[in-house]
Design an enzyme around this catalytic site. Structure first.
Site, short mmCIF file in Angstrom:
data_model
loop_
_atom_site.label_atom_id
_atom_site.label_comp_id
_atom_site.label_asym_id
_atom_site.label_seq_id
_atom_site.Cartn_x
_atom_site.Cartn_y
_atom_site.Cartn_z
N CYS A 2 0.85 -1.18 0.00
CA CYS A 2 0.00 0.00 0.00
C CYS A 2 0.90 1.24 0.00
CB CYS A 2 -0.93 0.09 1.18
SG CYS A 2 -2.03 -1.30 1.38
N ARG A 27 3.97 -0.62 -4.95
CA ARG A 27 3.77 -1.16 -3.60
C ARG A 27 2.41 -1.82 -3.43
NH1 ARG A 27 7.23 1.71 0.41
NH2 ARG A 27 5.81 0.81 1.91
N TRP A 75 -3.12 -2.55 -1.50
CA TRP A 75 -2.89 -3.97 -1.70
C TRP A 75 -3.76 -4.64 -0.64
CZ3 TRP A 75 -1.02 -8.11 1.22
CH2 TRP A 75 -0.67 -9.25 0.48
N ASN A 100 -1.78 2.28 6.10
CA ASN A 100 -1.01 1.08 5.72
C ASN A 100 -0.84 0.23 6.96
OD1 ASN A 100 -0.64 2.15 3.23
ND2 ASN A 100 1.57 2.47 3.42
N GLY A 101 -0.88 -1.07 6.81
CA GLY A 101 -0.70 -1.96 7.97
C GLY A 101 -1.95 -2.76 8.23
N GLU A 483 15.62 -19.37 -6.98
CA GLU A 483 15.33 -17.99 -7.38
C GLU A 483 14.76 -17.96 -8.80
OE1 GLU A 483 14.87 -15.27 -6.12
OE2 GLU A 483 15.20 -13.78 -7.66
N LYS A 487 11.10 -16.48 -9.81
CA LYS A 487 10.88 -15.44 -10.84
C LYS A 487 9.84 -15.92 -11.84
CE LYS A 487 12.27 -12.68 -9.37
NZ LYS A 487 13.13 -12.36 -8.26
N GLU A 490 6.27 -16.01 -10.30
CA GLU A 490 5.63 -14.75 -9.92
C GLU A 490 5.26 -13.88 -11.11
OE1 GLU A 490 7.80 -11.88 -7.43
OE2 GLU A 490 9.66 -12.71 -8.19
N HIS A 506 14.34 -38.87 -4.99
CA HIS A 506 13.60 -39.08 -3.73
C HIS A 506 12.15 -38.62 -3.85
CE1 HIS A 506 17.29 -40.34 -1.88
NE2 HIS A 506 17.89 -39.26 -2.38
N LYS A 605 5.34 -4.73 -3.82
CA LYS A 605 6.79 -4.65 -3.70
C LYS A 605 7.27 -4.75 -2.26
CE LYS A 605 10.88 -3.97 -5.51
NZ LYS A 605 11.45 -5.12 -6.22
C1 F6R Z 1 10.49 -11.65 -5.41
C2 F6R Z 1 10.57 -10.59 -4.43
C3 F6R Z 1 10.18 -10.90 -3.03
C4 F6R Z 1 11.07 -10.11 -2.05
C5 F6R Z 1 10.57 -10.32 -0.61
C6 F6R Z 1 11.47 -9.64 0.40
O1 F6R Z 1 10.91 -11.23 -6.66
O2 F6R Z 1 10.91 -9.49 -4.74
O3 F6R Z 1 10.23 -12.26 -2.77
O4 F6R Z 1 12.38 -10.55 -2.18
O5 F6R Z 1 9.27 -9.81 -0.49
O6 F6R Z 1 11.55 -8.27 0.17
P1 F6R Z 1 12.74 -7.41 0.73
O7 F6R Z 1 13.97 -7.85 0.03
O8 F6R Z 1 12.37 -5.99 0.42
O9 F6R Z 1 12.82 -7.68 2.20
#
Ligand code: F6R
Length: 610
Positions: A2, A27, A75, A100-101, A483, A487, A490, A506, A605
């Site tokens: 948010c 965000r 969000w 926010n929160g 990772e 990617k 998501e 396994h 984000k």
């Molecule tokens: C995936 C991604 C998230 C962040 C996670 C932690 O592409 O960006 O998995 O890595 O939400 O966020 P930070 O690094 O800001 O603590």
């Protein structure tokens, strides 16, 4: 998670609020709204589901003329994505609130307020705040006192901004668990959940601390700490060197950020390697005094940052001889863990505001750690401010929700930590030189990896009709496979799982068929022959593979295996280099699938709620 923007000025502020929302949209982006106080003392509000552009269009059709206002991009946590649940929430046409929160005791408060005659129009936890403030205004004539009395009743996390139709030109804000920054102007002042929103209007910022409240008018800002005492918070001048306003010539922020990695890594290294050693202040003044006694490292992070931590475990134990645990923050914070003697708590975070990671950092202060270090991209974030030591990754603002350059620069920071700890634990001069040489070569190696872009784009259509995929790696490439899978899932919404290749037999081998692409990360390292055996296990079961391999690894492509040659690099930096082709793969597959690459569904984000 948010975004909040607020402004009080002599000029009309709806354009400023909308521009701020646009900058915060990464965000949270399922709905947006704004409320301004019009010249005749009425609150005028517009809310829309969908992107900020929907709201912009609505304001275009119904211009809002006020000079004080608040705005929000959402969000969803409590309540679905509807216009009624979008912020601002307004009580009795007079008290408008953005938040926010999460208010954890919202059900109890809702009941109480209903009994007092308040009608709820949304399913959100936030709506209790505006009615509570309205109720408290009956007992406290002054808005600040009413907000103070209201927030005392809230359990949970909030960054909130309140506007009152009876008090024009004034905003009252409160922070507990969700960041807020005040922007200082001339004859106007602002507030936002992230300074990025305010860069077009000011470069002077004041960061609120936990429990702070502030009283903002056009001509001044008064801050009060959690005990209610008046306090001066430092004013920071932003260099504003990086204005993340645009995508340049790139189609998406994510693609731009993928291509920025060589320069981001150069920035992360600049001035930090002196005479073949990590410079004394790379982790902050006096850091070497803390690091020299460290015998154990506990890494805590979420998502992509957690994967960076997993790579670091391989490095720290093999090179620096320091034992290391890595844990997801949401698990770490709620279990009773054992603290080894002389342990360093390391948080890794792009934003420095991730709620679970921040809570883990705060918890660590009660647990007897020798010190805390954050590896972070935002110098003004809560984690940087609250950690003993900090390594700033200097990746520049990352807008794409899928983390790319933040990850590779985190890995650089973690390799620097390996060097710093190794230096005080007898890592040989040769080994140190080897690490330094590999790090210096990294930007050029990343540039070479980016040249694979066309080849990867050409194979992306082969994924378009797939529903599942499997990523395999071994050793420090296992977290890189994780990772890569994160990617892909998501941004393309294709189910992707990662396995340590040795674990295949396994269980997951049962999944192999021609419908599930298997992506293999295969640098030329000591586990290559083992990995080749795992590849044969997949081939024997009719699997279709895409192998990202060092050209000296001698994989022979055929109908069941596409080999994408990655130019040779030192084994130490291979996890960073092999990240690039996997990022490109997920990007081009997402393009084929037509998803919203920079703002994938259901995500946001900066995850400031737990
Ligand atoms: C995936 C991604 C998230 C962040 C996670 C932690 O592409 O960006 O998995 O890595 O939400 O966020 P930070 O690094 O800001 O603590």
């Amino acid at each position: 998670m948010c975004g909040i923007v607020g402004a009080t000025s002599e000029r009309r502020i709806s354009e400023i609020l909308l521009e701020g929302l646009k900058r915060l949209e990464y965000r949270g982006y399922d709905s947006a709204g704004l409320a301004v106080l019009s010249e005749n003392g009425q609150i005028e509000s517009l809310r829309r589901t969908g992107k900020v552009q929907e709201l912009k269009d609505a304001v275009g059709e119904h211009p809002l003329g006020g000079t004080t206002g608040i705005a929000h991009t959402r969000w969803a946590t409590h309540g679905g994505v509807t216009e009624a649940n979008a912020h601002p929430h307004i009580s009795n046409d007079c008290i408008a609130v953005v938040h926010n929160g999460i208010i954890e005791n919202h059900s109890k408060l809702r009941e109480k307020l209903r009994e007092l005659g308040y009608e709820f129009r949304s399913d959100t936890d936030t709506e209790v705040i505006c009615h509570l403030v309205h109720h408290e205004k009956q007992q406290h004539a002054d808005l600040f006192d009413a907000v103070q009395a209201a927030v005392k009743q809230l359990d949970g996390a909030y960054g909130t901004v309140v506007m009152d139709c009876q008090d024009p030109g004034r905003l009252v804000v409160a922070r507990s668990g969700s960041p807020l920054v005040i922007g200082l102007g001339i004859g106007e002042n602002f507030v936002a959940s992230d300074q990025l929103a305010l860069l077009p209007v000011t470069r002077k910022f004041m960061y609120l601390e936990e429990g702070d409240m502030a009283d903002i008018t056009r001509t001044g800002v008064k801050v009060y700490d959690k005990s209610g005492s008046r306090i001066e918070r430092a004013i920071h001048e932003s260099d504003g060197q990086y204005d993340a306003g645009g995508k340049g010539n790139y189609r998406h922020f994510m693609l731009k950020e993928i291509h920025e990695q060589p320069s981001a890594v150069r920035n992360a290294l600049e001035g930090r390697l002196v005479d073949g050693k990590v410079s004394g202040n790379a982790f902050g003044e006096g850091s070497m005094d803390v690091l020299k006694d460290i015998e154990h490292v506990q890494i805590v992070a979420c998502g992509t940052s957690y994967h960076a931590g997993m790579v670091a475990r391989y490095w720290l134990e093999a090179l620096a001889g320091v034992s290391c645990n890595v844990e997801i923050a949401s698990e770490f914070r709620y279990r009773q863990s054992h603290v080894h003697p002389n342990s360093l708590l390391v948080t890794i975070s792009q934003s420095g505001e991730t709620a679970d990671t921040l809570a883990a950092l705060r918890l660590s202060k009660e647990l007897g750690y020798k010190g805390s270090l954050t590896i972070c991209n935002v110098s003004t974030s809560s984690m940087v401010r609250e950690s003993d030591l900090a390594y700033m990754t200097r990746a520049g603002t990352e807008i794409g929700v899928a983390s790319t350059k933040a990850f590779t620069t985190q890995l650089v920071g973690l390799m620097m930590l390996v060097l710093a700890l190794g230096q005080s634990r007898g890592l040989s001069g040769d080994k140190q030189q080897h690490i330094v040489g590999a790090l210096k070569a990294l930007p050029a190696k990343l540039e070479e990896a980016l040249l694979l872009s066309d080849e990867i784009e050409a194979l992306a259509p082969e994924f378009a009709d797939k529903f599942h995929s499997l990523f395999l790696g071994r050793g420090s490439q296992y977290p890189i496979a994780m990772e890569g899978a994160l990617k892909l899932k998501e941004i393309s919404y294709i189910h992707a799982e990662a396995y340590a290749a040795g674990e295949l037999k396994h269980g997951p081998l049962a999944l192999i068929d021609a419908e599930m692409p298997v992506i293999v990360v295969a640098p030329n390292d000591e586990l290559l022959e083992k990995l080749k055996s795992n590849v044969e296990e997949v081939r024997a079961r009719g699997g279709i593979m895409y192998v990202f391999a060092d050209k000296d690894a001698h994989f022979q492509g055929d109908a069941s295996m596409r080999v994408i040659n990655v130019s040779h690099c030192d084994e130490l930096i291979a996890p960073i280099v092999y990240t690039i082709p996997l990022q490109l793969l997920s990007y081009f597959v997402a393009i084929i699938k037509g998803t919203d690459v920079d703002q994938p569904r259901n995500l946001a984000k900066s995850v400031t709620v737990e």
